[in-house]
Scaffold this active site. Structure first.
Site, mmCIF file in Angstrom:
data_model
loop_
_atom_site.group_PDB
_atom_site.id
_atom_site.type_symbol
_atom_site.label_atom_id
_atom_site.label_comp_id
_atom_site.label_asym_id
_atom_site.label_seq_id
_atom_site.Cartn_x
_atom_site.Cartn_y
_atom_site.Cartn_z
ATOM 1 N NE ARG A 247 14.425 8.735 -13.176
ATOM 2 C CZ ARG A 247 14.880 9.051 -14.367
ATOM 3 N NH1 ARG A 247 16.128 8.879 -14.650
ATOM 4 N NH2 ARG A 247 14.092 9.556 -15.292
ATOM 5 C CE LYS B 26 -9.271 2.795 -30.693
ATOM 6 N NZ LYS B 26 -9.482 3.909 -29.780
ATOM 7 C CG ASP C 238 1.862 7.681 -34.497
ATOM 8 O OD1 ASP C 238 2.277 7.060 -33.507
ATOM 9 O OD2 ASP C 238 0.964 8.539 -34.442
ATOM 10 C CG HIS D 84 -3.237 2.088 -34.125
ATOM 11 N ND1 HIS D 84 -2.871 1.202 -33.141
ATOM 12 C CD2 HIS D 84 -2.777 3.295 -33.719
ATOM 13 C CE1 HIS D 84 -2.228 1.852 -32.179
ATOM 14 N NE2 HIS D 84 -2.152 3.125 -32.509
HETATM 15 C C1 BG6 Z 1 -1.395 6.228 -30.960
HETATM 16 C C2 BG6 Z 1 -0.609 7.184 -31.806
HETATM 17 O O1 BG6 Z 1 -0.872 4.937 -31.063
HETATM 18 O O2 BG6 Z 1 -2.753 6.236 -31.397
HETATM 19 C C3 BG6 Z 1 -1.181 8.581 -31.709
HETATM 20 O O3 BG6 Z 1 0.750 7.198 -31.377
HETATM 21 C C4 BG6 Z 1 -2.648 8.568 -32.058
HETATM 22 O O4 BG6 Z 1 -0.488 9.494 -32.552
HETATM 23 C C5 BG6 Z 1 -3.393 7.489 -31.271
HETATM 24 O O5 BG6 Z 1 -3.176 9.839 -31.746
HETATM 25 C C6 BG6 Z 1 -4.812 7.332 -31.795
HETATM 26 O O6 BG6 Z 1 -5.543 6.527 -30.918
HETATM 27 P P1 BG6 Z 1 -7.110 6.686 -30.790
HETATM 28 O O7 BG6 Z 1 -7.527 5.606 -29.847
HETATM 29 O O8 BG6 Z 1 -7.339 8.064 -30.264
HETATM 30 O O9 BG6 Z 1 -7.663 6.519 -32.173
#
Ligand code: BG6
Length: 538
Positions: free
Chosen positions: A81, A222, A275, A280
């Site tokens: 924007r 990673k 989250d 992950h």
């Molecule tokens: C993100 C989360 O997806 O991954 C965060 O929303 C978290 O809360 C982060 O801190 C962790 O990623 P990494 O690569 O630092 O382990």
């Protein structure tokens, strides 16, 4: 774990002398010597004024450019924007990227990338923006030979994904032909639960084929996460041990020492479970538990990961009470000595918040390979270290043969896959302590990535962007994978919502989480591995 003879404690990674390094393996990271440059294309970044663009996306393009992996026929269009022209955008990015990259920044590479950066001011919600974008892209194609291949990166909140893809579709920017491709990258959160994830997928599928959607889970970018597959499937000695006959249990720890920083509002909605776990931690679980795929084609790998998620037994509501643990941090002192406030005093967080900042689960899997092997998962904010690891705990030897050995020291063998920091693999096993007596000590064999491959600077987005440009979706999530992830945690979310925690905050910042997380393993006669950071035991 059990006490270790201090003389056998590992003193941190020691670089190997060159003569001891393997010389027959390619040690290069991603560069044009090991990989072909990306095909001609334009990357269009929605949300170009945001944090992700300057901290991750442009720095990742910089590294790709440094490795000669971007062709001359490449351009970026940043869209946002703010009122800005190309020159102002380039100057802004130069300052930010130099700041974020530190030592890996160099002027020559930046000049090469910078002259390919363009900027367009526009309102994402208005159709005019997309008509103007079409015209801009046609001009860039003509000037730079980018051949009508477009990668749209949606670095914006998920609530805007639907608007953007619908508008792109309306002006014809998502239509592929045999000669040009159109791909869209999006990032988590992919919904908040099964229902909203399905709704989001439905919305995207109104305009895009599944093959055009690249869902990023940055854990898949990673190196050490990808290495789990290589470690398992390129080493003949590992696979025969990788099953319930030899493995007692597996631990996955993603510990963060940071708090919720400036994301209090988001975190109040999400919490540690949403989250981190359906995305992950389940990515890690997928790579650890999958069967060998028939090939490393994206479909084959993603199918095997989906099979793992299908086989995870969802917890019943009753089991949630015993197999899931939640926590919230109160104020505390970090190992660095810093005194930090409680979660409830973070900006954007309710002073009575019932949101969890810690979650641990015990999961099992209904497969021939993993029947009876628990997978313990834990993640949390403001823990004692910033550290991610996987522990494979092998079964004990069936019989203690050394009559005089100190039985306390006969701890089971353990394989630790360190995801971050100090990426590497450690094998811990028993060895005879020299001397007349038969005494057994724990010793560690340690492989550190940096010793062999150096510390190539990377944001974690390089491989993902490069793969997407090549149309390789192996490291991206399929719609099914996202939905299955939510299904696994659904009962936990239900119970935690229905029964608000009464004991929050229940762990102090700077510790390893609530006591109940320890009991989750203790009840099974097990312990979380005690994590040792290079600077000392924590
Ligand atoms: C993100 C989360 O997806 O991954 C965060 O929303 C978290 O809360 C982060 O801190 C962790 O990623 P990494 O690569 O630092 O382990």
């Amino acid at each position: 774990m059990q006490a270790v003879d201090s003389r056998f404690l590992h003193n941190g990674p020691q670089p190997l002398p060159p003569e001891h390094r393997m010389s027959d393996v390619p040690l290069d990271r991603l560069t044009s010597e090991t990989a072909p440059p990306a095909p001609p294309n334009v990357m269009i970044i929605f949300g170009a004024g945001g944090d992700l663009t300057k901290r991750k996306l442009i720095p990742a393009l910089f590294h790709l450019c440094q490795g000669q992996l971007l062709p001359d026929t490449f351009a970026v269009v940043g869209l946002d924007r703010l009122e800005m022209d190309d020159t102002a955008f380039r100057t802004l990015m130069a300052q930010e990227v130099e700041k974020h990259l530190g030592a890996s920044w160099d002027r020559a590479t930046w000049d090469r990338l910078s002259e390919r950066l363009h900027y367009m001011q526009g309102n994402i919600k208005e159709e005019d923006t997309y008509v103007a974008l079409c015209e801009r892209l046609t001009r860039i194609d003509a000037e730079r030979d980018t051949e009508g291949n477009y990668l749209f990166y949606l670095a914006v909140p998920p609530s805007l994904f639907g608007d953007i893809t619908r508008h792109l579709g309306t002006v014809g920017l998502t239509a592929e032909t045999p000669d040009d491709w159109r791909r869209v990258i999006i990032e988590k959160p992919f919904g908040q639960d099964v229902q909203s994830a399905k709704a989001l997928n439905g919305l995207l599928h109104e305009t895009l084929d599944e093959e055009q959607i690249y869902r990023i889970d940055h854990y898949l970018g990673k190196e050490t996460v990808q290495n789990i597959m290589v470690f398992r499937f390129s080493n003949g000695f590992i696979e025969p041990l990788w099953n319930r006959q030899h493995i007692d249990h597996i631990q996955i720890t993603v510990a963060e020492s940071v708090g919720v920083e400036h994301r209090g509002e988001y975190y109040e909605q999400a919490g540690a479970l949403r989250d981190m776990i359906p995305n992950h931690l389940l990515v890690l679980l997928g790579f650890l538990a999958m069967e060998p795929p028939n090939s490393f084609d994206s479909e084959a790998v993603r199918d095997e990961i989906n099979k793992v998620l299908d086989a995870v037994c969802p917890l019943t509501h009753e089991q949630v009470l015993t197999n899931a643990v939640r926590g919230q941090y109160g104020e505390g002192i970090m190992p660095s000595g810093e005194k930090v406030p409680s979660y409830r005093s973070s900006t954007g967080v309710s002073p009575q918040s019932g949101r969890e900042t810690y979650a641990a689960l015990k999961l099992t899997m209904d497969t021939w390979r993993w029947a009876g092997v628990p997978f313990y998962l834990r993640t949390g904010k403001r823990l004692a270290a910033q550290y991610t690891e996987v522990v494979i705990q092998f079964k004990r030897a069936p019989k203690i043969m050394f009559k005089d050995a100190d039985v306390e020291q006969m701890t089971p063998d353990m394989l630790v896959l360190r995801i971050q920091p100090n990426e590497g693999i450690q094998m811990s096993f028993g060895a005879k302590i020299p001397g007349p007596q038969m005494r057994v000590g724990r010793v560690n064999m340690d492989f550190c990535y940096a010793d062999y491959f150096g510390n190539a600077p990377a944001t974690g987005y390089e491989t993902l962007i490069y793969d997407c440009m090549h149309g390789d979706a192996t490291l991206f999530k399929h719609a099914d994978t996202v939905e299955k992830g939510w299904e696994i945690v659904e009962s936990v979310m239900d119970v935690w919502t229905a029964l608000p925690a009464r004991d929050f905050p229940n762990y102090a910042a700077g510790t390893w989480g609530p006591a109940a997380a320890g009991r989750l393993l203790k009840n099974d006669g097990r312990l979380w591995r005690r994590i040792e950071m290079p600077q000392g035991r924590v």
